[in-house]
Design a protein around this motif. Structure first.
Motif, mmCIF file in Angstrom:
data_model
loop_
_atom_site.group_PDB
_atom_site.id
_atom_site.type_symbol
_atom_site.label_atom_id
_atom_site.label_comp_id
_atom_site.label_asym_id
_atom_site.label_seq_id
_atom_site.Cartn_x
_atom_site.Cartn_y
_atom_site.Cartn_z
ATOM 1 N N SER A 212 0.812 -1.299 0.076
ATOM 2 C CA SER A 212 -0.191 0.303 0.154
ATOM 3 C C SER A 212 0.489 1.431 0.572
ATOM 4 N N ALA A 213 1.775 1.578 0.706
ATOM 5 C CA ALA A 213 2.603 2.564 1.026
ATOM 6 C C ALA A 213 3.418 2.710 -0.534
ATOM 7 N N PHE A 214 3.457 1.103 -0.948
ATOM 8 C CA PHE A 214 4.667 2.410 -2.046
ATOM 9 C C PHE A 214 3.017 2.476 -3.657
ATOM 10 N N VAL A 215 2.433 1.446 -3.769
ATOM 11 C CA VAL A 215 1.334 2.041 -4.519
ATOM 12 C C VAL A 215 1.224 3.575 -4.329
ATOM 13 N N GLN A 216 0.728 4.381 -2.866
ATOM 14 C CA GLN A 216 0.755 5.818 -2.661
ATOM 15 C C GLN A 216 2.201 6.556 -3.102
ATOM 16 N N ALA A 217 3.084 6.180 -2.587
ATOM 17 C CA ALA A 217 3.697 6.832 -2.951
ATOM 18 C C ALA A 217 4.971 6.816 -4.776
ATOM 19 N N PHE A 218 4.370 6.545 -5.618
ATOM 20 C CA PHE A 218 4.670 5.743 -6.266
ATOM 21 C C PHE A 218 4.458 7.275 -7.725
ATOM 22 N N PRO A 219 3.275 7.537 -7.488
ATOM 23 C CA PRO A 219 3.131 8.442 -8.239
ATOM 24 C C PRO A 219 4.252 10.196 -8.007
ATOM 25 N N GLY A 220 4.327 10.628 -6.931
ATOM 26 C CA GLY A 220 5.510 11.082 -6.306
ATOM 27 C C GLY A 220 6.921 10.637 -6.461
ATOM 28 N N LEU A 221 6.866 9.519 -6.698
ATOM 29 C CA LEU A 221 8.717 9.244 -6.986
ATOM 30 C C LEU A 221 8.783 9.066 -9.187
ATOM 31 N N ALA A 222 7.213 8.949 -9.225
ATOM 32 C CA ALA A 222 7.371 8.752 -11.480
ATOM 33 C C ALA A 222 7.582 10.232 -11.136
ATOM 34 N N LEU A 223 6.729 10.748 -10.289
ATOM 35 C CA LEU A 223 7.302 12.779 -11.175
ATOM 36 C C LEU A 223 8.808 13.038 -10.864
ATOM 37 N N HIS A 224 9.088 13.276 -9.811
ATOM 38 C CA HIS A 224 10.544 13.202 -9.581
ATOM 39 C C HIS A 224 11.906 12.509 -10.488
ATOM 40 N N LEU A 225 11.566 11.378 -10.924
ATOM 41 C CA LEU A 225 12.784 11.067 -11.617
ATOM 42 C C LEU A 225 12.181 11.346 -13.349
ATOM 43 N N ILE A 226 11.032 11.529 -13.368
ATOM 44 C CA ILE A 226 10.972 11.852 -14.813
ATOM 45 C C ILE A 226 11.434 13.831 -14.632
ATOM 46 N N LEU A 227 11.259 14.393 -14.239
ATOM 47 C CA LEU A 227 12.062 15.782 -13.866
ATOM 48 C C LEU A 227 13.483 15.353 -13.750
ATOM 49 N N TRP A 228 14.079 14.836 -12.581
ATOM 50 C CA TRP A 228 15.513 14.029 -12.815
ATOM 51 C C TRP A 228 16.171 13.574 -14.223
ATOM 52 N N ASN A 229 15.050 12.706 -14.480
ATOM 53 C CA ASN A 229 15.693 12.653 -16.418
ATOM 54 C C ASN A 229 15.282 13.076 -17.467
ATOM 55 N N THR A 230 15.038 14.260 -17.082
ATOM 56 C CA THR A 230 14.355 15.452 -18.138
ATOM 57 C C THR A 230 15.703 16.410 -17.817
ATOM 58 N N ALA A 231 16.416 16.795 -16.429
ATOM 59 C CA ALA A 231 17.327 16.915 -16.604
ATOM 60 C C ALA A 231 18.537 16.875 -17.462
ATOM 61 N N LEU A 232 19.294 15.938 -17.075
ATOM 62 C CA LEU A 232 20.828 15.382 -17.197
ATOM 63 C C LEU A 232 20.125 14.836 -18.556
ATOM 64 N N THR A 233 19.244 15.002 -19.759
ATOM 65 C CA THR A 233 19.190 14.800 -20.674
ATOM 66 C C THR A 233 18.756 15.896 -21.477
ATOM 67 N N ALA A 234 18.543 16.983 -21.067
ATOM 68 C CA ALA A 234 18.921 18.745 -21.132
ATOM 69 C C ALA A 234 20.597 18.540 -21.192
ATOM 70 N N VAL A 235 21.064 18.570 -20.393
ATOM 71 C CA VAL A 235 23.099 18.538 -20.052
ATOM 72 C C VAL A 235 22.751 17.756 -20.935
ATOM 73 N N LEU A 236 22.750 16.718 -20.923
ATOM 74 C CA LEU A 236 23.922 15.909 -22.325
ATOM 75 C C LEU A 236 23.354 16.343 -23.763
ATOM 76 N N PHE A 237 22.560 16.488 -24.416
ATOM 77 C CA PHE A 237 21.835 17.471 -24.988
ATOM 78 C C PHE A 237 23.151 18.488 -25.513
ATOM 79 N N PHE A 238 23.112 18.986 -24.601
ATOM 80 C CA PHE A 238 23.679 20.986 -24.415
ATOM 81 C C PHE A 238 25.443 20.273 -24.859
ATOM 82 N N LEU A 239 25.265 19.275 -24.021
ATOM 83 C CA LEU A 239 27.535 19.151 -24.205
ATOM 84 C C LEU A 239 28.164 18.163 -25.313
ATOM 85 N N THR A 240 26.006 17.725 -25.926
ATOM 86 C CA THR A 240 26.852 16.893 -26.619
ATOM 87 C C THR A 240 27.064 18.324 -28.048
ATOM 88 N N ARG A 241 25.977 19.200 -27.881
ATOM 89 C CA ARG A 241 26.166 20.198 -29.550
ATOM 90 C C ARG A 241 27.657 21.084 -29.194
#
Length: 244
Positions: A212-241
């Motif tokens: 139950s605790a895992f299911v309740q926490a998942f949406p917040g964890l997913a949002l946190h990971l999506i934001l973190w992944n987006t930030a790292l991808t943006a840095v990667l593409f900036f360094l690539t170009r």
């Protein structure tokens, strides 16, 4: 956008897939995939051997979903750097030329690396999922575990991609940078600066608190990971170009 830009945009999708498949094929032919695969198989065997020793079967099985995500992050970062460093520099230059833009070539490499990290993560998750099925964990926590693994696999991939040879040419700096990045992510997740890192402590605590605790926490964890992944991808593409 001029009419001549439309066919070029339509060609980017097939070019991205073709370049990703090309890098995957080279990675498989080099047998570098054996380096992360062997530890993954050993971990799976150990989990299969030890899972029935805990008396709190349901909570222990759900907790193993969070444990698998931690291992996915570590092994995904390692596998991503290994795959992206498989190409010689001359071949990478040809790939950029064929793609027509360094960011498109970087996106193809990221896609190929994520494919490998995701496969390894799902392989790691196979034993915990079997454990959950055997003790009667509801389907929703297991689906949350699969979603968490998919997101964390990309987190590891993005972190590993930032230490590839195209960004850090010297192996003497690249490997310590990878180790430092992984260690920093782990340490930040333990303290007040946890929002700046992957929410590792959060998903471990939630998973080990039960379904139950895992299911309740998942949406917040997913949002946190999506934001973190987006930030790292943006840095990667900036360094690539970035001009070199």
């Amino acid at each position: 956008m001029t009419p001549s830009d439309v066919p070029a945009r339509r060609r980017r999708g097939p070019a991205l897939i073709a370049l990703a498949r090309f890098q995957l094929a080279g990675y498989l032919r080099s047998l570098r995939f054996m380096q992360p695969l062997i530890p993954v198989l050993l971990i799976v065997v150990l989990v299969l051997k030890e899972w029935s020793n805990d008396p709190r079967h349901v909570d222990a099985a759900t907790g193993s979903l969070g444990d698998a995500a931690v291992l996915t992050f570590l092994i995904g970062a390692w596998a991503a750097r290994s795959l992206l460093d498989t190409q010689p520099d001359e071949q990478r230059a040809l790939s950029i030329t064929a793609a027509g833009h360094p960011v498109l070539s970087a996106a193809a490499g990221l896609l190929a690396a994520y494919t490998v990290a995701l496969c390894l993560g799902l392989l790691l998750l196979a034993a915990p999922l079997l454990q959950c099925l055997s003790v009667g964990v509801p389907p929703t926590p297991m689906l949350a575990g699969v979603g968490l693994t998919a997101l964390v696999a990309f987190s590891g991939t993005a972190l590993g991609a930032l230490t590839q040879r195209a960004i850090i040419p010297s192996p003497g700096y690249a490997l310590p940078a990878l180790l430092c990045g992984v260690t920093t992510a782990l340490l930040l997740s333990l303290g007040p600066l946890a929002p700046l890192s992957v929410p590792m402590t959060g998903w471990l605590r939630a998973a080990h608190d039960g379904p139950s605790a895992f299911v309740q926490a998942f949406p917040g964890l997913a949002l946190h990971l999506i934001l973190w992944n987006t930030a790292l991808t943006a840095v990667l593409f900036f360094l690539t170009r970035r001009p070199r």
